[in-house]
Structure formats: structure tokens, C-alpha cells
Write an enzyme that holds these catalytic residues in place. Sequence first.
Site, PDB file in Angstrom:
ATOM      1  N   GLU A  47       0.855  -1.191   0.000  1.00 50.80           N
ATOM      2  CA  GLU A  47       0.000   0.000   0.000  1.00 50.80           C
ATOM      3  C   GLU A  47       0.885   1.233   0.000  1.00 50.80           C
ATOM      4  O   GLU A  47       1.679   1.434   0.922  1.00 50.80           O
ATOM      5  CB  GLU A  47      -0.910   0.003   1.227  1.00 50.80           C
ATOM      6  CG  GLU A  47      -1.720   1.277   1.411  1.00 50.80           C
ATOM      7  CD  GLU A  47      -2.399   1.353   2.768  1.00 50.80           C
ATOM      8  OE1 GLU A  47      -2.586   2.485   3.269  1.00 50.80           O
ATOM      9  OE2 GLU A  47      -2.740   0.305   3.342  1.00 50.80           O
ATOM     10  N   THR A  76      -4.488   6.224   2.332  1.00 53.58           N
ATOM     11  CA  THR A  76      -4.859   7.588   2.697  1.00 53.58           C
ATOM     12  C   THR A  76      -5.710   8.223   1.597  1.00 53.58           C
ATOM     13  O   THR A  76      -5.519   9.380   1.216  1.00 53.58           O
ATOM     14  CB  THR A  76      -3.621   8.458   3.010  1.00 53.58           C
ATOM     15  OG1 THR A  76      -2.651   7.682   3.715  1.00 53.58           O
ATOM     16  CG2 THR A  76      -4.016   9.629   3.914  1.00 53.58           C
ATOM     17  N   LYS A 130     -10.870  -1.635   7.232  1.00 56.25           N
ATOM     18  CA  LYS A 130      -9.652  -1.237   7.936  1.00 56.25           C
ATOM     19  C   LYS A 130     -10.012  -0.783   9.349  1.00 56.25           C
ATOM     20  O   LYS A 130     -10.653   0.257   9.524  1.00 56.25           O
ATOM     21  CB  LYS A 130      -8.962  -0.100   7.168  1.00 56.25           C
ATOM     22  CG  LYS A 130      -7.750   0.498   7.882  1.00 56.25           C
ATOM     23  CD  LYS A 130      -7.163   1.623   7.049  1.00 56.25           C
ATOM     24  CE  LYS A 130      -6.004   2.287   7.769  1.00 56.25           C
ATOM     25  NZ  LYS A 130      -5.363   3.325   6.951  1.00 56.25           N
TER      26      LYS A 130
END
Length: 211
Positions: A47, A76, A130
Amino acid sequence: MTDQLSLDPVSAAIAECGLVAVLRAPTADGFSAVADVLVAAGVTALEVTLTSQGALEAISGLRRQLPDSVVIGAGTILTDEDAKAAVDAGATFLVSPVSGLGPQPVPFYPGAFSPTEVFAAHRAGAPLIKLFPAGGLGPGYLKDVRGPLPEVRIMPTGGIGLDDIAKWLSAGAVAVGVGGPLIGDAATGGSLTALAARARHAVDAVSYARS
């Protein structure tokens, strides 16, 4: 291990790996070398956070550099514009610390903290959720959440050390996202040899939890 048959191929690959390496640094200049070391150690889910300068270019470069068996996502993600830019750059999954984005063309893993947020993300169709920030909650929290919600697939991220990986997986995590404790200073000129040792430790922790 979670049932992967009902997951899309990218999410299934993350579940199979059990670990997402979170690449975050002031700039993405060192991500190419870091990625080679991680993949050689058996980490096949990466990621790249958009807070790293040059993140989009890094995603495109890693997509060309690494085997197709490695899934490369963007982290993000805060807006639909972020998501579009990341997908255009080649990201095959998107991760956010929050929820609320619109439908995406690739798997999107929203952030959640409370059981209400976790269930809302699950009902909205998130293949993985998440749990963030997870470090202060601990594996016991995940176990408690999954008691009444056994069908949710949760990926704890944030504040997870290498020695915590097996504990989270044993508590029911589909995979864990690990950033600083795994990457260290390798993306900013630090030792790649030390990174390789940490990566092997992390991969071994996944194997231990699933043995």
C-alpha cells in the site's frame, strides 16, 4: 483464515498474504528498492500512501516493476478525486482511514473504529474493513467485535508491531496492515538488509498464526 471464495481476486490475494506493507515516507523515492526487498521476502501486498510525495508515480512504477502476483494499492484515500488519480496510476485497491466515499472501480477498504462503523461498512459492501487506529485497541477488541459480527472481514492497521501480527490474525483478522515497524527507515536511506530481516519476521508471523 477467512473464506476467500466469496472475495474478489485482489482482496483474496491480500487475505492469502495476510499482511499489507504500508509504504509511507516524506517522498516515495525509496519505495522501488523497498518493494523489491519486501516481495523477495514473501510480502505480496503493498500500500503506497498518498501522503508520500510522488506516490502516484511510485504506484505506476511499481506496477511495471513487480510481478502481476503482487497487488499494489493506494492508501490515505480521502476523496473521490484521490481515488480516481490512484486508480489511473495503476492502484488495484484503495484504503482510507475513513468511510463515506462513493462507489469505486477497484476494491475499497474504508476505515472504521467502532462496531457501528464496522457494521455500516460491511453493509455497504466493503470486502475488507480497515480497523483504524488499531494499536490502542488490541487483538481482544477485534475478537469481541467479531463475536456478534463473525461475517465481517477486518484488517487492523495503525500501531501494529511485528510481534503483534500473529496475535491479531489469531483474533480473527483477515490481514494486518503494518507500516513503520516493518519499513523502518529503509525508504529514506536505511538498511535494506535490516528491512529484509523484518520482512521475513513478519511473513513468519503470518505462517505461525495460521499453522
